[in-house]
Design a protein around this motif. Structure first.
Motif, PDB file in Angstrom:
ATOM      1  N   VAL A 107       0.868  -1.178   0.000  1.00  0.00           N
ATOM      2  CA  VAL A 107       0.000   0.000   0.000  1.00  0.00           C
ATOM      3  C   VAL A 107       0.897   1.218   0.000  1.00  0.00           C
ATOM      4  O   VAL A 107       1.806   1.327   0.832  1.00  0.00           O
ATOM      5  N   TYR A 108       0.643   2.140  -0.935  1.00  0.00           N
ATOM      6  CA  TYR A 108       1.426   3.366  -1.016  1.00  0.00           C
ATOM      7  C   TYR A 108       0.733   4.463  -0.222  1.00  0.00           C
ATOM      8  O   TYR A 108      -0.481   4.655  -0.306  1.00  0.00           O
ATOM      9  N   THR A 109       1.541   5.212   0.541  1.00  0.00           N
ATOM     10  CA  THR A 109       1.043   6.308   1.359  1.00  0.00           C
ATOM     11  C   THR A 109       1.984   7.500   1.208  1.00  0.00           C
ATOM     12  O   THR A 109       2.823   7.528   0.317  1.00  0.00           O
ATOM     13  N   HIS A 110       1.830   8.524   2.066  1.00  0.00           N
ATOM     14  CA  HIS A 110       2.705   9.706   2.047  1.00  0.00           C
ATOM     15  C   HIS A 110       2.713  10.367   0.656  1.00  0.00           C
ATOM     16  O   HIS A 110       3.748  10.735   0.123  1.00  0.00           O
ATOM     17  N   MET A 111       1.513  10.557   0.081  1.00  0.00           N
ATOM     18  CA  MET A 111       1.393  11.039  -1.298  1.00  0.00           C
ATOM     19  C   MET A 111       1.182  12.554  -1.351  1.00  0.00           C
ATOM     20  O   MET A 111       0.422  13.113  -0.570  1.00  0.00           O
ATOM     21  N   SER A 112       1.830  13.195  -2.319  1.00  0.00           N
ATOM     22  CA  SER A 112       1.740  14.642  -2.497  1.00  0.00           C
ATOM     23  C   SER A 112       0.522  15.002  -3.347  1.00  0.00           C
ATOM     24  O   SER A 112      -0.249  14.134  -3.772  1.00  0.00           O
ATOM     25  N   HIS A 113       0.398  16.304  -3.650  1.00  0.00           N
ATOM     26  CA  HIS A 113      -0.705  16.735  -4.510  1.00  0.00           C
ATOM     27  C   HIS A 113      -0.430  16.462  -5.990  1.00  0.00           C
ATOM     28  O   HIS A 113      -1.212  16.865  -6.844  1.00  0.00           O
ATOM     29  N   ASP A 114       0.632  15.754  -6.285  1.00  0.00           N
ATOM     30  CA  ASP A 114       0.868  15.274  -7.646  1.00  0.00           C
ATOM     31  C   ASP A 114       0.099  13.990  -7.922  1.00  0.00           C
ATOM     32  O   ASP A 114      -0.089  13.615  -9.079  1.00  0.00           O
ATOM     33  N   VAL A 115      -0.380  13.313  -6.890  1.00  0.00           N
ATOM     34  CA  VAL A 115      -1.020  12.011  -7.042  1.00  0.00           C
ATOM     35  C   VAL A 115      -2.537  12.154  -6.984  1.00  0.00           C
ATOM     36  O   VAL A 115      -3.075  12.759  -6.047  1.00  0.00           O
ATOM     37  N   ASP A 116      -3.212  11.579  -7.969  1.00  0.00           N
ATOM     38  CA  ASP A 116      -4.673  11.541  -8.022  1.00  0.00           C
ATOM     39  C   ASP A 116      -5.110  10.107  -7.752  1.00  0.00           C
ATOM     40  O   ASP A 116      -4.830   9.205  -8.549  1.00  0.00           O
ATOM     41  N   VAL A 117      -5.778   9.856  -6.643  1.00  0.00           N
ATOM     42  CA  VAL A 117      -6.149   8.482  -6.296  1.00  0.00           C
ATOM     43  C   VAL A 117      -7.181   7.904  -7.261  1.00  0.00           C
ATOM     44  O   VAL A 117      -7.425   6.691  -7.255  1.00  0.00           O
ATOM     45  N   ASN A 118      -7.793   8.750  -8.097  1.00  0.00           N
ATOM     46  CA  ASN A 118      -8.757   8.259  -9.080  1.00  0.00           C
ATOM     47  C   ASN A 118      -8.120   7.978 -10.443  1.00  0.00           C
ATOM     48  O   ASN A 118      -8.805   7.520 -11.364  1.00  0.00           O
ATOM     49  N   GLU A 119      -6.823   8.234 -10.568  1.00  0.00           N
ATOM     50  CA  GLU A 119      -6.113   8.004 -11.830  1.00  0.00           C
ATOM     51  C   GLU A 119      -5.759   6.528 -11.963  1.00  0.00           C
ATOM     52  O   GLU A 119      -5.398   5.857 -10.983  1.00  0.00           O
ATOM     53  N   ALA A 120      -5.835   6.025 -13.183  1.00  0.00           N
ATOM     54  CA  ALA A 120      -5.499   4.619 -13.454  1.00  0.00           C
ATOM     55  C   ALA A 120      -4.002   4.510 -13.750  1.00  0.00           C
ATOM     56  O   ALA A 120      -3.576   4.284 -14.882  1.00  0.00           O
ATOM     57  N   TYR A 121      -3.198   4.652 -12.720  1.00  0.00           N
ATOM     58  CA  TYR A 121      -1.750   4.562 -12.880  1.00  0.00           C
ATOM     59  C   TYR A 121      -1.354   3.117 -13.206  1.00  0.00           C
ATOM     60  O   TYR A 121      -2.032   2.154 -12.812  1.00  0.00           O
ATOM     61  N   ILE A 122      -0.229   2.994 -13.887  1.00  0.00           N
ATOM     62  CA  ILE A 122       0.355   1.673 -14.110  1.00  0.00           C
ATOM     63  C   ILE A 122       1.106   1.279 -12.851  1.00  0.00           C
ATOM     64  O   ILE A 122       2.146   1.851 -12.515  1.00  0.00           O
ATOM     65  N   LEU A 123       0.562   0.300 -12.137  1.00  0.00           N
ATOM     66  CA  LEU A 123       1.119  -0.135 -10.855  1.00  0.00           C
ATOM     67  C   LEU A 123       1.195  -1.660 -10.833  1.00  0.00           C
ATOM     68  O   LEU A 123       0.433  -2.332 -11.537  1.00  0.00           O
ATOM     69  N   PRO A 124       2.073  -2.211 -10.026  1.00  0.00           N
ATOM     70  CA  PRO A 124       2.060  -3.665  -9.845  1.00  0.00           C
ATOM     71  C   PRO A 124       0.687  -4.129  -9.367  1.00  0.00           C
ATOM     72  O   PRO A 124      -0.039  -3.406  -8.676  1.00  0.00           O
ATOM     73  N   GLU A 125       0.328  -5.359  -9.708  1.00  0.00           N
ATOM     74  CA  GLU A 125      -1.013  -5.870  -9.406  1.00  0.00           C
ATOM     75  C   GLU A 125      -1.317  -5.899  -7.911  1.00  0.00           C
ATOM     76  O   GLU A 125      -2.479  -5.806  -7.514  1.00  0.00           O
ATOM     77  N   ASN A 126      -0.305  -6.030  -7.094  1.00  0.00           N
ATOM     78  CA  ASN A 126      -0.539  -6.176  -5.656  1.00  0.00           C
ATOM     79  C   ASN A 126      -0.466  -4.857  -4.903  1.00  0.00           C
ATOM     80  O   ASN A 126      -0.346  -4.848  -3.678  1.00  0.00           O
ATOM     81  N   VAL A 127      -0.568  -3.737  -5.627  1.00  0.00           N
ATOM     82  CA  VAL A 127      -0.424  -2.412  -5.005  1.00  0.00           C
ATOM     83  C   VAL A 127      -1.774  -1.698  -4.920  1.00  0.00           C
ATOM     84  O   VAL A 127      -2.560  -1.711  -5.866  1.00  0.00           O
ATOM     85  N   THR A 128      -2.006  -1.055  -3.773  1.00  0.00           N
ATOM     86  CA  THR A 128      -3.174  -0.215  -3.555  1.00  0.00           C
ATOM     87  C   THR A 128      -2.707   1.171  -3.131  1.00  0.00           C
ATOM     88  O   THR A 128      -1.735   1.293  -2.378  1.00  0.00           O
ATOM     89  N   LEU A 129      -3.383   2.220  -3.603  1.00  0.00           N
ATOM     90  CA  LEU A 129      -3.128   3.575  -3.104  1.00  0.00           C
ATOM     91  C   LEU A 129      -3.999   3.803  -1.870  1.00  0.00           C
ATOM     92  O   LEU A 129      -5.210   3.608  -1.904  1.00  0.00           O
ATOM     93  N   ALA A 130      -3.377   4.202  -0.776  1.00  0.00           N
ATOM     94  CA  ALA A 130      -4.121   4.392   0.467  1.00  0.00           C
ATOM     95  C   ALA A 130      -5.050   5.595   0.379  1.00  0.00           C
ATOM     96  O   ALA A 130      -4.730   6.601  -0.249  1.00  0.00           O
ATOM     97  N   ARG A 131      -6.180   5.474   1.010  1.00  0.00           N
ATOM     98  CA  ARG A 131      -7.105   6.581   1.203  1.00  0.00           C
ATOM     99  C   ARG A 131      -7.381   6.700   2.702  1.00  0.00           C
ATOM    100  O   ARG A 131      -7.328   5.713   3.434  1.00  0.00           O
ATOM    101  N   THR A 132      -7.693   7.907   3.139  1.00  0.00           N
ATOM    102  CA  THR A 132      -8.010   8.101   4.545  1.00  0.00           C
ATOM    103  C   THR A 132      -9.153   7.182   4.947  1.00  0.00           C
ATOM    104  O   THR A 132     -10.176   7.104   4.268  1.00  0.00           O
TER     105      THR A 132
END
Length: 260
Positions: free
Chosen positions: A224-249
């Motif tokens: 799970v990725y955390t500590h994200m800046s305002h460059d990251v949009d959690v609704n964007e379909a980024y190319i990420l490894p299959e086992n990765v999630t972007l954390a939300r509050t």
């Protein structure tokens, strides 16, 4: 089974930035998917909580979760976004009539005591360089490279055959630093950008493209990725490894062998 709760998932400045009108900060002010308080997590065992890091959003985070009492805290490092809430926690301990327990490596405790010398009246500061057991979790810690910002510490927590690692502030880790991440069921890793173009010597936290390379080395079952800046949009379909999630509050994850 214990539950991991993400109280905050933002970098040092949080999202939105007061001065910024980028699309992500604008969205955070309206729909709010990208609102990010400073990074912090808690472990809920159903009776009590154990929190990691206590930044300047601590009070807001406690209110959001309906938590009125916090007795124990782990600290990764002494930067403001990870300790700025300590005076408020100390005041809460004073009013509640108990002494809080803060666990951190000895050199981190020294920095905290220099910055907030009055805290020891209400918070006991306990070195954990050689490890500590809390709520059945065997917790170890080690120093990691924080780039231009010096160093931080990571925590590995193990209980009943389940292991997870919390490392919100690091970059360019070598074999000695990554060795203790290996074989984890879960890695919570700081990634401030999807891709950060700034020169490496000016940076302090992994971006997501670099993190993907790290995952190939340490091979966690889930990340799970955390500590994200305002460059990251959690609704964007980024190319990420299959086992990765972007954390939300408010994201909740079970910490155990039955985790999906």
């Amino acid at each position: 089974m214990d539950t991991l709760v993400f109280l905050g998932t933002g970098d040092a400045m949080g999202v939105p930035r007061v001065y910024c009108n980028c699309n992500i900060c604008t969205e955070a002010r309206t729909d709010g998917d990208n609102i990010r308080l400073r990074s912090s997590v808690l472990i809920d065992n159903g009776e009590d909580v154990l929190v990691i890091d206590c930044g300047p959003d601590w009070r807001r985070q406690m209110e959001a979760e309906g938590i009125r009492s916090m007795r124990r805290l782990l600290v990764t490092h002494a930067h403001f976004d990870h300790i700025g809430g300590l005076p408020e926690w100390a005041d809460a301990c004073r009013w509640m009539g108990y002494k809080g327990e803060l666990y951190a490596p000895a050199e981190i405790i020294l920095v905290i005591q220099r910055q907030y010398p009055w805290l020891t009246s209400h918070i006991e500061m306990i070195p954990c360089d050689d490890g500590v057991e809390l709520d059945g979790w065997q917790i170890s810690t080690w120093k990691v490279n924080h780039g231009k910002n010096g160093y931080s510490y990571a925590f590995r927590l193990e209980k009943a055959g389940y292991a997870w690692v919390y490392c919100p502030d690091s970059i360019s880790l070598g074999p000695e630093e990554t060795g203790r991440m290996g074989g984890a069921d879960l890695l919570v890793l700081g990634t401030s950008f999807y891709y950060e173009a700034a020169e490496l010597s000016t940076r302090s936290v992994y971006d997501m493209t670099e993190a993907a390379e790290l995952l190939q080395v340490v091979k966690p079952r889930r990340a799970v990725y955390t500590h994200m800046s305002h460059d990251v949009d959690v609704n964007e379909a980024y190319i990420l490894p299959e086992n990765v999630t972007l954390a939300r509050t408010g994201l909740r994850l079970p910490l155990g062998t039955a985790e999906a």
